[in-house]
Scaffold this motif. Structure first.
Motif, short mmCIF file in Angstrom:
data_model
loop_
_atom_site.label_atom_id
_atom_site.label_comp_id
_atom_site.label_asym_id
_atom_site.label_seq_id
_atom_site.Cartn_x
_atom_site.Cartn_y
_atom_site.Cartn_z
N TYR A 35 23.38 -21.53 17.42
CA TYR A 35 24.50 -22.38 17.78
C TYR A 35 24.21 -23.16 19.05
O TYR A 35 24.40 -24.37 19.11
CB TYR A 35 25.79 -21.55 17.95
CG TYR A 35 26.91 -22.36 18.55
CD1 TYR A 35 27.64 -23.24 17.76
CD2 TYR A 35 27.22 -22.28 19.90
CE1 TYR A 35 28.64 -24.02 18.30
CE2 TYR A 35 28.23 -23.05 20.45
CZ TYR A 35 28.94 -23.92 19.65
OH TYR A 35 29.93 -24.70 20.19
N HIS A 36 23.74 -22.43 20.08
CA HIS A 36 23.56 -23.06 21.39
C HIS A 36 22.48 -24.15 21.37
O HIS A 36 22.65 -25.20 21.99
CB HIS A 36 23.21 -22.00 22.43
CG HIS A 36 23.09 -22.54 23.82
ND1 HIS A 36 24.19 -22.80 24.59
CD2 HIS A 36 22.02 -22.88 24.56
CE1 HIS A 36 23.79 -23.28 25.76
NE2 HIS A 36 22.47 -23.32 25.76
N PHE A 37 21.38 -23.89 20.68
CA PHE A 37 20.25 -24.82 20.75
C PHE A 37 20.16 -25.78 19.57
O PHE A 37 19.45 -26.78 19.65
CB PHE A 37 18.93 -24.04 20.88
CG PHE A 37 18.79 -23.37 22.20
CD1 PHE A 37 18.61 -24.10 23.36
CD2 PHE A 37 18.87 -22.00 22.30
CE1 PHE A 37 18.49 -23.49 24.59
CE2 PHE A 37 18.75 -21.37 23.53
CZ PHE A 37 18.57 -22.11 24.68
N GLN A 97 25.30 -26.73 18.28
CA GLN A 97 26.14 -27.37 19.29
C GLN A 97 25.64 -28.77 19.66
O GLN A 97 26.45 -29.71 19.68
CB GLN A 97 26.26 -26.50 20.54
CG GLN A 97 27.22 -27.08 21.56
CD GLN A 97 27.22 -26.31 22.87
OE1 GLN A 97 26.25 -25.66 23.20
NE2 GLN A 97 28.31 -26.41 23.60
N ALA A 156 23.95 -16.87 17.92
CA ALA A 156 24.35 -17.50 19.18
C ALA A 156 23.27 -18.47 19.66
O ALA A 156 23.58 -19.57 20.13
CB ALA A 156 24.63 -16.45 20.25
N PHE A 157 22.00 -18.08 19.56
CA PHE A 157 20.91 -18.99 19.94
C PHE A 157 20.88 -20.21 19.03
O PHE A 157 20.69 -21.34 19.50
CB PHE A 157 19.56 -18.26 19.91
CG PHE A 157 19.09 -17.81 21.25
CD1 PHE A 157 19.67 -16.74 21.88
CD2 PHE A 157 18.06 -18.47 21.90
CE1 PHE A 157 19.25 -16.32 23.12
CE2 PHE A 157 17.63 -18.06 23.13
CZ PHE A 157 18.23 -16.98 23.75
N THR A 185 20.39 -13.96 26.87
CA THR A 185 18.94 -13.83 26.92
C THR A 185 18.54 -12.41 27.33
O THR A 185 17.59 -11.85 26.78
CB THR A 185 18.34 -14.86 27.88
OG1 THR A 185 18.73 -16.17 27.45
CG2 THR A 185 16.83 -14.78 27.92
N THR A 205 30.63 -23.03 25.01
CA THR A 205 29.26 -22.70 25.40
C THR A 205 29.20 -21.21 25.70
O THR A 205 30.22 -20.56 25.94
CB THR A 205 28.81 -23.49 26.64
OG1 THR A 205 29.68 -23.17 27.72
CG2 THR A 205 28.81 -24.98 26.39
N PHE A 206 27.98 -20.67 25.68
CA PHE A 206 27.75 -19.27 25.97
C PHE A 206 27.09 -19.12 27.32
O PHE A 206 26.42 -20.03 27.79
CB PHE A 206 26.82 -18.63 24.92
CG PHE A 206 27.38 -18.64 23.53
CD1 PHE A 206 28.51 -17.90 23.21
CD2 PHE A 206 26.77 -19.37 22.54
CE1 PHE A 206 29.01 -17.89 21.93
CE2 PHE A 206 27.27 -19.36 21.26
CZ PHE A 206 28.39 -18.64 20.94
N ASP A 207 27.24 -17.94 27.91
CA ASP A 207 26.47 -17.60 29.11
C ASP A 207 25.09 -17.18 28.63
O ASP A 207 24.86 -16.05 28.23
CB ASP A 207 27.15 -16.47 29.89
CG ASP A 207 26.41 -16.14 31.18
OD1 ASP A 207 25.32 -16.69 31.41
OD2 ASP A 207 26.93 -15.32 31.95
N MET A 208 24.17 -18.12 28.61
CA MET A 208 22.85 -17.88 28.02
C MET A 208 22.04 -16.87 28.82
O MET A 208 21.16 -16.21 28.27
CB MET A 208 22.08 -19.19 27.89
CG MET A 208 22.68 -20.12 26.85
SD MET A 208 22.87 -19.36 25.22
CE MET A 208 21.19 -19.15 24.74
#
Length: 138
Positions: free
Chosen positions: A86-88, A91, A83-84, A116, A109-112
């Motif tokens: 993908y997000h950073f 994506q 997920a990290f 976290t 998007t994810f609820d980071m």
């Protein structure tokens, strides 16, 4: 925390008014402080026992050959890592590539904040597990 512990400052002031003898008042305050410290010590001992019990459970889980018992922590770690990534990484790159290709796609998007929280908890457990492994090797 017992309610009476919150009243200690007020009780201490009351002791000064009720007991005119300074030595007797000091002794009463000392007894009150000792009771407060005994309660704090008991709470710390209970917390330590809970931590010790959880460490024993974690150790037994890690020894299990069953993937569903020993593998849940690595699974959560991999999910958070993916997920990290993908997000950073993925994506932003995908958004850049799609935008430059003339596309207009809304990427998920994810609820980071929640992710976290989970990841930081896992990193803490991972650090404890590393310490456990080091101690077992020696």
């Amino acid at each position: 925390m017992p309610v009476w512990l919150a009243l200690i400052p007020a009780i201490s002031k009351l002791i000064d008014k009720i007991i005119p003898d300074p030595q007797a008042a000091a002794n009463a305050k000392l007894a009150l402080t000792q009771a407060e410290n005994a309660q704090a010590l008991q709470e710390m001992q209970l917390a330590l026992q809970a931590d010790t019990n959880q460490t024993q459970i974690n150790t037994e889980e890690a020894k299990s050959p069953n993937l569903f018992v020993a593998g849940w922590r690595p699974f959560i770690g991999w999910v958070c890592g993916v997920a990290f990534a993908y997000h950073f990484i993925a994506q932003p790159l995908l958004a850049f590539i799609i935008a430059n290709a003339g596309g207009n796609v809304k990427l998920p998007t994810f609820d980071m904040q929640e992710l976290t929280t989970v990841l930081m908890g896992m990193l803490g457990l991972g650090g404890l597990r590393t310490i456990e492994k080091i101690k077992n090797v020696d």
